[in-house]
Enzyme design. Structure first.
Site, mmCIF file in Angstrom:
data_model
loop_
_atom_site.group_PDB
_atom_site.id
_atom_site.type_symbol
_atom_site.label_atom_id
_atom_site.label_comp_id
_atom_site.label_asym_id
_atom_site.label_seq_id
_atom_site.Cartn_x
_atom_site.Cartn_y
_atom_site.Cartn_z
ATOM 1 C CE LYS A 1 -3.590 -2.708 2.419
ATOM 2 N NZ LYS A 1 -4.681 -2.076 3.683
ATOM 3 C CE1 TYR A 35 -9.435 -3.090 0.367
ATOM 4 C CE2 TYR A 35 -8.591 -0.974 -0.407
ATOM 5 C CZ TYR A 35 -8.631 -2.452 0.276
ATOM 6 O OH TYR A 35 -6.874 -2.614 0.253
ATOM 7 C CG PHE A 41 -12.781 1.492 7.367
ATOM 8 C CD1 PHE A 41 -12.261 0.921 6.489
ATOM 9 C CD2 PHE A 41 -13.656 0.342 8.307
ATOM 10 C CE1 PHE A 41 -12.801 -0.293 6.608
ATOM 11 C CE2 PHE A 41 -14.126 -0.557 7.983
ATOM 12 C CZ PHE A 41 -13.696 -1.159 7.287
ATOM 13 N NE ARG A 59 -6.787 -12.380 4.464
ATOM 14 C CZ ARG A 59 -7.596 -11.212 5.179
ATOM 15 N NH1 ARG A 59 -6.869 -10.191 3.788
ATOM 16 N NH2 ARG A 59 -8.208 -11.593 6.243
ATOM 17 C CB THR A 97 -7.499 -6.988 9.382
ATOM 18 O OG1 THR A 97 -7.578 -7.826 8.720
ATOM 19 C CG2 THR A 97 -7.533 -5.431 8.825
ATOM 20 N NE ARG A 100 -2.408 -6.127 6.986
ATOM 21 C CZ ARG A 100 -3.129 -6.551 6.303
ATOM 22 N NH1 ARG A 100 -3.880 -7.582 7.558
ATOM 23 N NH2 ARG A 100 -3.537 -6.227 5.608
ATOM 24 C CG ASN A 135 -3.590 -2.673 7.316
ATOM 25 O OD1 ASN A 135 -3.364 -1.777 5.806
ATOM 26 N ND2 ASN A 135 -4.563 -3.686 7.153
ATOM 27 C CG HIS A 153 -4.574 -6.693 -0.576
ATOM 28 N ND1 HIS A 153 -6.142 -6.275 0.330
ATOM 29 C CD2 HIS A 153 -5.043 -7.311 -1.872
ATOM 30 C CE1 HIS A 153 -6.666 -7.152 -1.021
ATOM 31 N NE2 HIS A 153 -6.432 -7.614 -1.529
ATOM 32 C CD GLU A 195 -8.620 -9.193 -3.411
ATOM 33 O OE1 GLU A 195 -9.259 -8.856 -2.854
ATOM 34 O OE2 GLU A 195 -7.819 -9.345 -3.732
#
Ligand code: IDP
Ligand code: MG
Length: 160
Positions: A20, A60, A68, A96, A102, A113, A123, A126, A137
């Site tokens: 990100k 998203y 948010f 993941r 998250t 993270r 964070n 993705h 995606e």
């Protein structure tokens, strides 16, 4: 007797991983890529892209009702991201796990993270949450021609 090799095409998956804007700005691209490389996963696509609001809203879409959401789209569009496709056995789920929870406050040390960020709204990375969303995606972020198909020289040392 003929050696029986499992058909890897059935267990091979692809996942969409992105660094990100905060991860890019903080100079963490290399560290994140290095973890996936060291694990043994295969990089099959990578590009830097400043995504449009519309593109991020689509990415998203499932979260559009969240409070948010607007902030999330703004954050993701606040600078370039590094978009990648990684391939390997179980890469969606394992990817993941490697990213961590998250909310970085809940991410285990040793995860990306858990090691490199503090707040859920910053964070740094993705990762697709299922094989189905990975397909969606990857389709959204990459053209077929941007994804490479090649045999890794370490394949026979990673898979039996
Ligand atoms: P994931 O990225 O671990 O899959 P999701 O629930 O899909 O988590 O949420 C997508 C992204 O939205 C998160 O990575 C995070 O950047 C942001 N996000 C999730 N929950 C919150 C929140 O409560 N406040 C601010 N941002 C959030
Ligand atoms: Mg998600």
């Amino acid at each position: 007797s003929v050696e029986q090799k499992p058909d890897q095409s059935t267990s091979m998956e692809r996942t969409f991983i992105a660094v990100k804007p905060d991860g890019v700005q903080r100079g963490l691209v290399g560290k994140i890529v290095a973890r996936f490389e060291a694990k043994g996963f295969k990089l099959v696509a990578m590009k830097m892209i400043s995504a449009s609001k519309q593109h991020l809203e689509e990415h998203y879409a499932d979260l559009s009702s969240k409070g948010f959401f607007a902030g999330l789209v703004k954050y993701m569009g606040s600078g370039p991201v590094v978009a990648m496709v990684w391939e390997g056995e179980g890469v969606v789920k394992t990817g993941r796990v490697m990213l961590g929870a998250t909310n970085p406050a809940d991410s285990q040390p040793g995860t990306i993270r858990g090691d490199f960020c503090i707040q859920v709204g910053r964070n740094i990375c993705h990762g697709s949450d299922s094989v189905e969303s990975a397909k969606k995606e990857i389709n959204l972020w990459f053209k077929e021609s941007e994804i490479s198909s090649y045999k890794s020289c370490s394949e026979s040392w990673l898979y039996e």
